[in-house]
Design an enzyme around this catalytic site. Structure first.
Site, short mmCIF file in Angstrom:
data_model
loop_
_atom_site.label_atom_id
_atom_site.label_comp_id
_atom_site.label_asym_id
_atom_site.label_seq_id
_atom_site.Cartn_x
_atom_site.Cartn_y
_atom_site.Cartn_z
N GLU A 132 50.60 22.63 21.68
CA GLU A 132 49.51 23.55 21.35
C GLU A 132 50.11 24.93 20.76
O GLU A 132 49.68 25.42 19.93
CB GLU A 132 48.76 23.97 22.74
CG GLU A 132 47.87 22.85 23.19
CD GLU A 132 47.52 23.15 24.59
OE1 GLU A 132 46.49 22.62 25.10
OE2 GLU A 132 47.87 24.21 25.37
N HIS A 142 44.79 17.11 33.38
CA HIS A 142 45.84 18.07 32.92
C HIS A 142 46.73 18.61 34.04
O HIS A 142 46.12 19.02 35.03
CB HIS A 142 45.16 19.26 32.13
CG HIS A 142 46.43 20.09 31.62
ND1 HIS A 142 47.60 19.68 31.02
CD2 HIS A 142 46.47 21.55 31.48
CE1 HIS A 142 48.25 20.52 30.63
NE2 HIS A 142 47.57 21.57 30.62
N SER A 188 24.97 23.59 33.52
CA SER A 188 25.04 22.29 33.21
C SER A 188 24.28 21.53 34.11
O SER A 188 24.31 20.40 33.85
CB SER A 188 26.73 22.09 33.27
OG SER A 188 27.37 22.70 32.32
N GLU A 199 43.62 26.90 -0.84
CA GLU A 199 45.14 26.05 -0.92
C GLU A 199 45.65 25.95 0.48
O GLU A 199 46.53 25.09 0.73
CB GLU A 199 45.78 26.96 -2.07
CG GLU A 199 45.31 26.64 -3.23
CD GLU A 199 45.26 25.33 -3.79
OE1 GLU A 199 45.95 24.43 -3.42
OE2 GLU A 199 44.30 25.22 -4.56
N GLY A 249 31.82 19.90 31.37
CA GLY A 249 32.00 20.24 30.16
C GLY A 249 32.57 18.96 29.27
O GLY A 249 31.87 17.94 29.43
N GLN A 296 35.28 17.08 28.88
CA GLN A 296 35.63 15.79 29.36
C GLN A 296 34.76 15.57 30.94
O GLN A 296 34.64 14.31 31.06
CB GLN A 296 37.05 16.01 30.04
CG GLN A 296 38.08 16.19 28.89
CD GLN A 296 38.48 14.85 28.10
OE1 GLN A 296 38.20 13.72 28.80
NE2 GLN A 296 38.70 14.84 26.91
#
Length: 329
Positions: A195, A108, A53, A227, A26, A28
């Site tokens: 997060e 991680h 993938s 705004e 993916g 990383q």
């Protein structure tokens, strides 16, 4: 002060006789695999046989195996799939091949910090976590630069785990910018807190609350969107480039005065107290237990809350306004 390592502190020679498996392709995973390959490292990618993938990785010149095959071959196994997939991939494809002398690596620290994965004795466990998305890690590497990384060692069975971690970090370009020494605990807890309280949870709740306040007071939803949401990027970009002081220098005096006098009325001591509660839930494992149970149960509450968020009026207003912006439409 944090220890920071650079190119001169790391040697790719440490990886010269080692095979590396990158599990996942993916954001990383693709950056790690391609950068390691271009650094001369013997790398293979581990993906399920039905992964979409696989074709992409093969087209980019990488050798693709199943996660189990890649883990069996490799001396260093880097697990870069989503956190919630780690336990299954580890149990089914990595653990049977994780023999003494090998190294297990992460991008991680979640699964190690909360004991969801418990590597055997005799195995090095380290982390290399780039502080940027994979496409940036790849792009700046190709430009001859790098994205800063966090480096941590959880288990040093070989006595050489830090050198291996730094060599890996160098292989993906991290030591060109700097590799900051941390721990699995610090990386995990601060990442989750950022997060939840600031970057995702805090920011999205603040934007929605500001939008609601203006609309409820009778202002046009489209103007409220500009705004409270659209212009947020302008301010964040200034902070990203030069910090809060540089942002304040760059805005009008009126905006700066409103910042320093009204901001503390929004983020009150009560808000900081709630932030500390969130941090406590991260540190004592309550959040991890809640999230793992939610995921194991099919994510019913998560799915409900995400669906409700998509129905917020700010989403409909934004969908109408963004086509006006040629630079993002």
């Amino acid at each position: 002060m944090v220890e920071i390592y650079y190119d001169d502190d790391a040697s790719l020679d440490v990886l010269a006789d080692r095979k590396v498996a990158v599990i996942g392709y993916g954001s990383q995973g693709h950056a790690h695999a391609l950068n390691l390959r271009d650094s001369g490292v013997d790398v293979r990618v581990g993906l399920p046989a039905d992964s979409r993938s696989r074709a992409r990785a093969e087209e980019e010149g990488l050798r693709v195996l199943t996660p189990a095959e890649a883990s069996a071959e490799a001396d260093i196994i880097m697990l870069l799939t989503p956190d919630t997939t780690h336990r299954t991939i580890y149990a089914e494809s990595i653990a049977p091949h994780l023999t003494a002398g090998k190294a297990l690596a992460f991008g991680h620290g979640f699964n190690i910090r909360y004991g969801l994965i418990e590597p055997p004795a005799g195995v090095d466990v380290f982390m290399v976590a780039p502080k940027g998305p994979g496409h940036l890690v790849r792009r700046v590497f190709e430009e001859g630069k790098g994205v800063p990384v966090l480096v941590a060692v959880e288990a040093d069975a070989s006595g050489n785990a830090l050198a291996v971690a730094l060599a890996y970090a160098k292989g993906i370009g991290g030591t060109r910018a700097g590799a900051l020494r941390t721990t699995f605990t610090e990386e995990t807890e601060t990442d989750l807190f950022g997060e939840q309280a600031v970057l995702c949870g805090g920011a999205s709740a603040l934007v929605q609350a500001g939008f609601e306040t203006l609309v409820e007071a009778g202002y046009t939803p489209e103007v409220a969107y500009f705004e409270c949401l659209h212009e947020l990027k302008l301010i964040v970009d200034l902070m990203y480039e030069g910090g809060i002081s540089q942002m304040r220098y760059s805005i009008s005096d009126t905006a700066e005065y409103g910042d320093v006098t009204r901001g503390p009325r929004v983020i009150t001591p009560a808000v900081k107290a709630e932030m500390r509660k969130i941090l406590d839930e991260i540190r004592d494992g309550a959040f991890a237990r809640e999230w793992v149970a939610e995921d194991d149960n099919g994510r019913p509450n998560f799915t409900k809350l995400v669906a409700e968020g998509k129905q917020h009026p700010i989403e409909q207003v934004g969908a109408k306004l963004r086509p006006m912006m040629s630079w993002i439409a």
